[in-house]
Design a protein around this motif. Structure first.
Motif, short mmCIF file in Angstrom:
data_model
loop_
_atom_site.label_atom_id
_atom_site.label_comp_id
_atom_site.label_asym_id
_atom_site.label_seq_id
_atom_site.Cartn_x
_atom_site.Cartn_y
_atom_site.Cartn_z
N LEU A 129 13.43 43.08 92.95
CA LEU A 129 13.12 42.64 91.59
C LEU A 129 13.09 43.85 90.66
O LEU A 129 12.70 44.94 91.07
CB LEU A 129 11.74 41.98 91.54
N THR A 130 13.48 43.64 89.40
CA THR A 130 13.29 44.70 88.41
C THR A 130 11.81 44.77 88.07
O THR A 130 11.04 43.85 88.38
CB THR A 130 14.09 44.41 87.12
N LEU A 186 16.39 34.55 88.34
CA LEU A 186 16.31 35.96 87.98
C LEU A 186 17.55 36.43 87.23
O LEU A 186 17.44 37.10 86.21
CB LEU A 186 16.11 36.80 89.24
N SER A 187 18.73 36.08 87.75
CA SER A 187 19.97 36.45 87.08
C SER A 187 21.10 35.57 87.58
O SER A 187 21.02 34.99 88.66
CB SER A 187 20.29 37.94 87.29
N ASN A 236 18.95 43.00 91.45
CA ASN A 236 18.84 41.76 92.22
C ASN A 236 19.83 41.70 93.37
O ASN A 236 19.53 41.13 94.42
CB ASN A 236 19.02 40.54 91.33
N GLU A 282 21.46 45.37 84.29
CA GLU A 282 20.42 46.01 85.11
C GLU A 282 19.83 44.99 86.09
O GLU A 282 19.65 45.30 87.28
CB GLU A 282 19.30 46.57 84.24
N LYS A 283 19.54 43.79 85.63
CA LYS A 283 18.99 42.75 86.52
C LYS A 283 19.96 42.45 87.65
O LYS A 283 19.54 42.36 88.82
CB LYS A 283 18.71 41.47 85.74
N SER A 289 20.68 44.78 79.62
CA SER A 289 19.50 44.26 80.36
C SER A 289 19.93 43.31 81.48
O SER A 289 19.37 43.37 82.58
CB SER A 289 18.52 43.57 79.41
N ILE A 290 20.91 42.46 81.22
CA ILE A 290 21.40 41.55 82.27
C ILE A 290 22.13 42.34 83.35
O ILE A 290 21.99 42.06 84.53
CB ILE A 290 22.33 40.46 81.66
N GLN A 304 10.80 41.81 86.08
CA GLN A 304 10.71 40.57 86.85
C GLN A 304 9.49 40.58 87.76
O GLN A 304 8.87 39.55 87.98
CB GLN A 304 11.98 40.38 87.69
#
Length: 184
Positions: free
Chosen positions: A23-24, A167-168, A18, A13-14, A10-11, A27
């Motif tokens: 934005l995902t 966001l990340s 990003n 992908e962000k 998941s991180i 997000q």
């Protein structure tokens, strides 16, 4: 020696989304919801303001019924007006903050710098310090738990500029870091 970091899917992908300035879906959804709720919420104070003003102009008999009644209506109207103006101002500020980010095709900004800690200027048990990466700061409870945050280690941070949402974040001193850096 810095701890090697392997992001969860998941991180990862962000970071991948990003880095392109976007934005995902996960997000974007809360930002759109905040923008929508704030915008629709502005109808409430606007309607109440219109109702209060219309009641004063449409029924002058209510104001002239007695001195006490007139004073009560004015005080009630003034207090209601102030409270709904405050409510409207808060919603307006939220709408101005979230609407541009919700509908901007590239709302993500980034900072790349060593991580610093900034201690609170006074005793604050709820937030004794903040993390700083370049010009961007965030609270310790906002950082993702899986990411090892080490002082003076360089990180890339992606955030929204108006609402300042983190966001990340990822370290930049690893072989895989090239996959997490912004597209140039």
């Amino acid at each position: 020696m810095s701890e090697h970091y392997i992001p969860s899917p998941s991180i990862e992908e962000k970071l991948q989304v990003n880095r392109t300035g976007r934005l995902t879906r996960g997000q974007r959804t809360p930002i759109i919801m905040a923008a929508f709720v704030s915008t629709v919420g502005l109808l409430c104070p606007a309607t109440m303001l219109f109702t209060i003003l219309a009641s004063f102009t449409a029924s002058p008999a209510l104001l002239s019924a007695s001195t006490f009644g007139a004073v009560a209506w004015v005080v009630l109207g003034f207090i209601s007006l102030l409270s709904f103006l405050f409510f409207g101002a808060v919603l307006f500020i939220n709408a101005r903050m979230f609407l541009p980010e919700a509908f901007n095709p590239r709302p993500v900004k980034w900072e790349k710098a060593p991580l610093q800690l900034k201690l609170a200027e006074r005793e604050r048990p709820e937030m004794p310090f903040s993390y700083l990466v370049g010009d961007y700061s965030f609270a310790p409870f906002v950082a993702p738990e899986e990411i090892p945050l080490e002082r003076d280690r360089e990180y890339i941070v992606y955030y929204t500029p108006r609402s300042r949402l983190l966001l990340s974040i990822a370290p930049t001193d690893q072989e895989e870091s090239a996959n997490w850096l912004p597209d140039s």
